[in-house]
Design an enzyme around this catalytic site. Structure first.
Site, PDB file in Angstrom:
ATOM      1  NE  ARG A  85      35.809   4.141  24.519  1.00  0.00           N
ATOM      2  CZ  ARG A  85      36.177   3.028  23.899  1.00  0.00           C
ATOM      3  NH1 ARG A  85      37.253   3.406  23.070  1.00  0.00           N
ATOM      4  NH2 ARG A  85      35.906   1.869  24.230  1.00  0.00           N
ATOM      5  CB  THR A 145      33.637 -14.188  17.844  1.00  0.00           C
ATOM      6  OG1 THR A 145      34.998 -14.029  17.608  1.00  0.00           O
ATOM      7  CG2 THR A 145      33.481 -14.637  19.278  1.00  0.00           C
ATOM      8  CG  ASP A 147      38.545 -14.283  17.705  1.00  0.00           C
ATOM      9  OD1 ASP A 147      38.651 -14.568  16.870  1.00  0.00           O
ATOM     10  OD2 ASP A 147      38.606 -13.142  17.819  1.00  0.00           O
ATOM     11  CD  GLU A 242      45.064 -12.998  15.239  1.00  0.00           C
ATOM     12  OE1 GLU A 242      45.158 -12.340  14.166  1.00  0.00           O
ATOM     13  OE2 GLU A 242      43.756 -12.547  15.783  1.00  0.00           O
ATOM     14  NE  ARG A 286      59.730 -20.812   1.043  1.00  0.00           N
ATOM     15  CZ  ARG A 286      61.120 -21.091   1.181  1.00  0.00           C
ATOM     16  NH1 ARG A 286      61.786 -21.081   2.336  1.00  0.00           N
ATOM     17  NH2 ARG A 286      61.803 -21.132  -0.286  1.00  0.00           N
ATOM     18  CD  GLN A 294      42.291 -17.871  10.158  1.00  0.00           C
ATOM     19  OE1 GLN A 294      42.389 -18.723  11.121  1.00  0.00           O
ATOM     20  NE2 GLN A 294      42.997 -16.599   9.823  1.00  0.00           N
TER      21      GLN A 294
HETATM   22  O1  F6P Z   1      37.680 -11.239  16.363  1.00  0.00           O
HETATM   23  C1  F6P Z   1      37.724 -11.799  15.027  1.00  0.00           C
HETATM   24  C2  F6P Z   1      39.018 -11.540  14.406  1.00  0.00           C
HETATM   25  O2  F6P Z   1      38.980 -11.794  13.251  1.00  0.00           O
HETATM   26  C3  F6P Z   1      40.058 -11.975  15.185  1.00  0.00           C
HETATM   27  O3  F6P Z   1      40.432 -13.401  15.094  1.00  0.00           O
HETATM   28  C4  F6P Z   1      41.224 -11.024  14.457  1.00  0.00           C
HETATM   29  O4  F6P Z   1      42.178 -10.558  15.252  1.00  0.00           O
HETATM   30  C5  F6P Z   1      40.443  -9.718  14.188  1.00  0.00           C
HETATM   31  O5  F6P Z   1      39.230  -9.968  14.309  1.00  0.00           O
HETATM   32  C6  F6P Z   1      40.771  -9.001  12.826  1.00  0.00           C
HETATM   33  O6  F6P Z   1      40.075  -7.897  12.786  1.00  0.00           O
HETATM   34  P1  F6P Z   1      39.916  -6.803  11.272  1.00  0.00           P
HETATM   35  O7  F6P Z   1      38.987  -7.401  10.595  1.00  0.00           O
HETATM   36  O8  F6P Z   1      39.836  -5.582  11.954  1.00  0.00           O
HETATM   37  O9  F6P Z   1      41.169  -6.912  10.722  1.00  0.00           O
END
Ligand code: F6P
Length: 370
Positions: A85, A145, A147, A242, A286, A294
């Protein structure tokens, strides 16, 4: 091994969002392939984009030397280039126009006579690899990752470095929160999985941890902050994913990235909650969004080791003719599963996970009890 499984030339790419430890994998695969097995290693630039645009180069000894401690990826990456895609333009309504360019990718691989592609990436990259496998390309996957949400592996490299960074940030927020008697929200990445927030929140003693897997109640969070205040605790630290969302509500979307395997980018929930908690409690609040800090920086030793172990295993699979598998860690053992079984999947935090129980036992709120 049969002759048809013999390999001489391998390609390696890093796809999706970067993370600390990618260079450790590239180094582990390339050094052993070149020096121990006499293979030629081609570095593919910017993930699948390099395969689509035919941008790749032979890696030399010096290219993969001195990179173990370096963050990011020496090959570059892309989280929008998906061969099946691929975005080739924008239509009159502003919508992306996509094309399946897999055949072009297959031709570029054949032109360079690459016997297999090592794809280092997350679920989106593995979906791309699965598409190539269907067209006869041999792939080996290596999971990465921050994550930590890839299926079938209990850990991905990059995660522990990100835990370290988020924990350090939370610790720093702690001191200023205490001086100013504020409610401080720290927004942590992780997409739909709460691993990063849960682990760094626990490590830093956050008072409230909000993760996508446990929808929160605003009233419960406010009551918790007020009760702390009544007990003489003048500040509250809230670690918020997030991807956190209220009971019955939606996640907060920051943007939509055309062409990305997972186009939704989450972000901004801490600002929303900051205003809501301040309005409801009159406590000063805040918010800090940690963001891409990160993903950056030097990998912690554990990620360098994990990246090296994963890279070593990837080459072992390639040499054994075990194509189309992805390296995983299960009960501390480095093994492999079919790439198709992880493509497009997410490993979320189970509600009965010991980290949640341990956090609750020290009085941490998940914003779910009134
Ligand atoms: O998958 C890794 C990650 O850093 C996530 O934690 C975050 O939601 C996303 O990528 C952010 O992506 P980008 O670099 O496209 O803003």
């Amino acid at each position: 091994m049969t002759d048809e499984n013999r390999i001489e030339r391998i390609g390696i790419l890093t796809g999706g969002g970067d993370c600390p430890g990618l260079n450790a994998v590239i180094r582990a695969v390339a050094k052993a392939a070149m020096h121990q097995h006499g293979l030629e290693v081609w570095g593919i630039e910017d993930g699948f984009l390099g395969l689509i645009r035919n941008r790749m180069r032979i890696l030399e000894r010096d290219d993969v030397s001195n990179i173990l401690t370096r963050g990011g990826t020496i090959l570059g990456t892309s989280n929008t280039a998906n061969p099946s895609r691929f975005v080739v333009g924008i239509d009159e309504q502003g919508k992306p126009v996509t094309e399946d360019v897999t055949q072009r990718v297959v031709e570029h691989i054949a032109e360079r006579r690459l016997d297999l592609i090592v794809c280092v990436g997350g679920d989106g990259t593995m979906s791309g690899a699965a598409g190539l496998i269907q067209h006869g390309v041999r792939c080996i996957g290596v999971p990465k990752t921050i994550d930590n949400d890839l299926m079938h592996t209990e850990i991905t490299f990059g995660f522990l470095t990100a835990v370290n960074t988020a924990t350090e940030a939370l610790d720093r927020i702690h001191t200023t929160a205490s001086s100013h008697h504020r409610v401080m929200l720290v927004e942590i990445m992780g997409r739909n999985a709460g691993w990063l927030t849960l682990t760094s929140g626990l490590a830093s003693g956050a008072d409230v941890i909000l993760i996508p897997e446990i929808p929160y109640s605003l009233d419960a969070i406010c009551d918790y902050c007020m009760n702390r205040s009544k007990r003489g605790k003048s500040f509250t630290i809230i670690a918020v994913s997030e991807g956190a969302k209220p009971v019955g509500g939606q996640q907060t979307v920051d943007r939509v990235v055309a062409g990305s395997p997972d186009p939704i980018r989450l972000g901004g929930i801490s600002n929303v909650l900051c205003k809501q908690i301040e309005a409801a409690t009159r406590l000063e609040c805040r918010a800090t969004i940690l963001g891409h800090v990160q993903r950056g920086g030097t990998p912690v030793p554990a990620d360098r080791v994990l990246g090296t172990l994963f890279g070593h295993k990837a080459l072992e699979l390639a040499l054994a003719g075990r194509f189309n598998e992805i390296v995983v860690s299960q009960s501390g053992r480095i093994t492999s599963v079919p790439i198709e079984s992880v493509a497009g999947q997410q490993r979320l935090v189970p509600l009965d996970h010991p980290l949640i129980a341990a956090a609750r036992s020290v009085g941490t709120s998940f914003g779910d009890e009134l």
